[in-house]
Design a protein around this motif. Structure first.
Motif, mmCIF file in Angstrom:
data_model
loop_
_atom_site.group_PDB
_atom_site.id
_atom_site.type_symbol
_atom_site.label_atom_id
_atom_site.label_comp_id
_atom_site.label_asym_id
_atom_site.label_seq_id
_atom_site.Cartn_x
_atom_site.Cartn_y
_atom_site.Cartn_z
ATOM 1 N N VAL A 127 0.844 -1.208 0.000
ATOM 2 C CA VAL A 127 0.000 0.000 0.000
ATOM 3 C C VAL A 127 0.875 1.252 0.000
ATOM 4 C CG1 VAL A 127 -1.682 1.335 1.325
ATOM 5 C CG2 VAL A 127 -1.964 -1.149 1.091
ATOM 6 N N ASP A 128 1.924 1.241 0.834
ATOM 7 C CA ASP A 128 2.828 2.395 0.908
ATOM 8 C C ASP A 128 3.537 2.624 -0.430
ATOM 9 O OD1 ASP A 128 4.388 4.457 2.458
ATOM 10 O OD2 ASP A 128 6.039 3.111 1.926
ATOM 11 N N GLU A 129 4.018 1.549 -1.050
ATOM 12 C CA GLU A 129 4.706 1.679 -2.339
ATOM 13 C C GLU A 129 3.747 2.190 -3.418
ATOM 14 O OE1 GLU A 129 6.512 -2.047 -3.278
ATOM 15 O OE2 GLU A 129 8.028 -1.910 -1.686
ATOM 16 N N LEU A 130 2.529 1.663 -3.435
ATOM 17 C CA LEU A 130 1.543 2.088 -4.427
ATOM 18 C C LEU A 130 1.221 3.566 -4.259
ATOM 19 C CD1 LEU A 130 -0.414 1.331 -6.713
ATOM 20 C CD2 LEU A 130 -2.099 0.714 -4.954
ATOM 21 N N GLU A 131 1.101 4.010 -3.033
ATOM 22 C CA GLU A 131 0.797 5.424 -2.778
ATOM 23 C C GLU A 131 1.933 6.323 -3.275
ATOM 24 O OE1 GLU A 131 -1.233 7.998 0.791
ATOM 25 O OE2 GLU A 131 0.155 6.391 1.361
ATOM 26 N N GLN A 132 3.163 5.898 -3.053
ATOM 27 C CA GLN A 132 4.304 6.674 -3.534
ATOM 28 C C GLN A 132 4.328 6.741 -5.065
ATOM 29 O OE1 GLN A 132 8.255 6.157 -1.667
ATOM 30 N NE2 GLN A 132 7.258 4.698 -0.270
ATOM 31 N N VAL A 133 4.094 5.607 -5.710
ATOM 32 C CA VAL A 133 4.110 5.565 -7.179
ATOM 33 C C VAL A 133 3.019 6.469 -7.752
ATOM 34 C CG1 VAL A 133 3.708 4.078 -9.190
ATOM 35 C CG2 VAL A 133 5.176 3.282 -7.317
#
Length: 446
Positions: free
Chosen positions: A255-261
Motif C-alpha cells: 500500500v505504501d509503495e503504491l501510494e508513492q508511485v
C-alpha cells in the motif's frame, strides 16, 4: 500431378502487405523515438537462449520453441537451446554477463521478435515484435522509476492517437499480503493469484470454483473476489486500502509503495483520467514482485492488454546472489497492430515509401531522369524512377495505385527547356518548373 509446392503462410507467423508493413514500421519508429526521449539505450540479444534458463523463470514450457536439426550429429547440443519467449529473461542474463561494463542504473530498450508456441487465433501469434524498456539497478532501485514507466506508456499511446486508454496500476504485495492475512499457505496464495489474474476473462463463477478446488473457504473466496473487484477513484481506493484492518507487513508495504508511485505519477503530469488503481491485476509471470501495470483501450476492451509490465526484484538471482532489481514494460506490437487494423482504429496509407515518381517518356532521356532523381534525393525527398517505357497513362495509374503524391513528367520539350512538369496526383494540378527549382517546388507543395 504437379510437383510445385503450394505457397502458403504458416499460421501464427504474420506477413504484411507493403502498406501494412510501412505503417507498422512507422509505429516502431515512433515507439523507438519515445524510448530514446526518456534516455533509454538500445541493445539486441541473441534470439536463442539455454532452455533451462527460460523454463526456470516461470514460463510455460509448452510455449517454448526448442532448437533442433533435421539430422542429429554426435555431440550436437542444440536440443538444449530454445528461442526466447520474451525479452526480460535475456535481459537478466545480459546484465549479469556484462555487469562490469555497464553503468547503473542501466536503462535499455529492446525491439525484437520473440516466439511462443501459442495456439494461433485472432490477435495471437507465434512470432511477434515485442517493444520493451527496463531499468535495472545495482542492489537498489527507487520507486521513482516505477512511476516513470506509465509516463512512457502515456506518451506513446497518446501519440499513436488510438483513442482513450487506461493504465491499470497495482502492487503485487497488496494481494499477497491480503491472502497471507487470511491464513492461506504459500501454495494457495500462488493458486489464488493465478485465479484472480483470470477473473476478468473467465468470470466470478469460474474463479470461485477454481479457488474452492484449491481448498479455499467460501467466505474467504467472497472477500478476495470483492477486494480484487473494487472499482473506485484513485483517492477513494487509497483511502480504502489505508483503512483496511489488514495486519500484514507485506500488505502495508505494498500500500505504501503504491501510494508513492501514484504520487510520482501525478508529478509527471499523467492525467488521472488515463490511469487507475486496479487491485485485480496480477500479471501471470512469477517474477514480478511489486508494482505491476496493464494498459487497455477503453472503447475496445475486447482487445485486451496492449502494454504490461512491472517490478521484479529477483530476476537475476538465477545467476548468483547479486541483487539487481528492475522495472520494465512491454508492448506486444504485432498483436496490438493486428487488432488496431482489424478494428479500423488505424488505417494503412500508400504502398510506397517514396513521395515522387519520375515517369519515363523516352529511354534515351534516362540520364536526365536520373539527374532529377539525384537532385530530389539529395534534398531528402524520397523518389522512385519508372524504368519501363509504358504509356504515360499506365505509369500514372501505377503511381496512383501505390500512393505517390507527385509525378515528374519530362519529354523532349521539357528537356530542351531544362524543365519538368510536376503533377499533383491528389489534386490533379500540373505545373511547369525549371529543373533548378524542382526540389524547392516539391518541398513547397508537400
Amino acid at each position: 500431378m504437379s510437383n510445385f509446392l503450394k505457397p502458403e503462410a504458416i499460421s501464427g507467423f504474420p506477413e504484411w502487405l507493403p502498406e501494412e508493413r510501412i505503417l507498422e514500421q512507422s509505429i516502431l519508429d515512433m515507439i523507438r523515438e519515445n524510448f530514446e526521449k526518456y534516455g533509454f539505450v538500445p541493445i539486441e540479444t541473441s534470439a536463442v537462449e539455454k532452455t533451462a534458463m527460460l523454463i526456470a523463470k516461470g514460463s510455460n514450457d509448452r510455449e517454448i520453441y526448442t532448437l533442433g536439426r533435421l539430422s542429429n550429429y554426435s555431440g550436437d547440443n542444440d536440443q538444449n537451446l530454445a528461442l526466447h519467449f520474451d525479452l526480460t529473461v535475456p535481459l537478466a542474463r545480459y546484465v549479469v554477463q556484462n555487469y562490469g561494463l555497464l553503468s547503473f542504473p542501466f536503462r535499455r530498450y529492446q525491439i525484437q521478435k520473440v516466439w511462443r508456441g501459442e495456439r494461433p487465433q485472432s490477435g495471437r501469434f507465434r512470432e511477434f515484435y515485442q517493444c520493451d524498456i527496463d531499468v535495472v539497478g545495482d542492489r537498489e532501485l527507487p520507486l521513482l522509476v516505477d512511476a516513470e514507466m506509465p509516463s512512457v506508456i502515456y506518451q506513446i499511446f497518446k501519440q499513436m492517437n488510438i483513442g482513450k486508454f487506461m493504465i491499470n496500476v497495482n502492487n503485487k504485495k497488496i494481494l499477497q499480503g491480503y491472502f497471507s492475512f487470511y491464513g492461506l499457505s504459500s501454495h494457495c496464495i500462488n493458486e489464488a493469484m493465478h485465479a484472480i489474474d483470470k477473473l476478468e476473462k473467465v468470470g466470478v463463477a469460474e474463479t470461485r470454483k477454481t479457488m474452492a478446488e484449491k481448498g479455499i473457504g467460501a467466505n474467504t473466496i467472497d472477500d478476495i473476489i470483492n477486494f480484487a473487484s473494487i472499482n473506485k477513484s484513485i483517492n477513494e481506493t487509497m483511502e480504502y486500502l489505508r483503512s483496511c484492518k489488514v495486519d500484514n507487513e507485506l500488505f502495508l508495504q505494498g500500500v505504501d509503495e503504491l501510494e508513492q508511485v501514484i504520487g510520482h505519477m501525478n508529478s509527471l503530469g499523467i492525467p488521472q483520467e488515463s490511469y487507475k488503481i486496479n487491485l485485480g491485476i496480477v500479471r501471470g509471470l512469477d517474477y514480478y514482485t511489486g508494482t505491476i501495470y496493464e494498459t487497455t483501450l477503453i472503447d475496445y476492451p475486447g482487445i485486451g492488454s496492449i502494454c504490461s509490465g512491472g517490478r521484479y526484484d529477483n530476476l537475476t538471482s538465477f545467476f548468483g546472489d547479486k541483487k539487481m532489481p528492475g522495472v520494465g514494460i512491454s508492448i506486444g506490437l504485432t498483436r496490438l497492430f493486428s487488432q488496431l487494423l482489424k478494428a479500423g482504429i488505424i488505417k494503412t496509407g500508400p504502398s510506397t515509401t517514396a513521395l515522387v515518381l519520375i515517369t519515363s517518356m523516352d529511354k534515351n532521356l534516362m540520364s536526365y531522369y536520373f539527374n532529377i532523381a539525384t537532385l530530389l534525393r539529395d534534398s531528402g525527398i524520397k523518389t522512385e524512377v519508372y524504368f519501363d517505357s509504358k504509356k504515360l497513362g499506365d505509369q500514372l495509374k501505377y503511381a496512383s495505385k501505390k500512393g505517390f503524391r507527385f509525378a515528374i513528367i519530362a519529354g523532349n520539350d521539357e528537356v530542351n527547356k531544362n524543365s519538368v512538369q510536376i503533377k499533383n496526383l491528389e489534386t490533379g494540378e500540373q505545373n511547369f518548373v525549371n529543373l533548378n527549382d524542382v526540389c524547392s517546388e516539391v518541398s513547397k507543395i508537400m
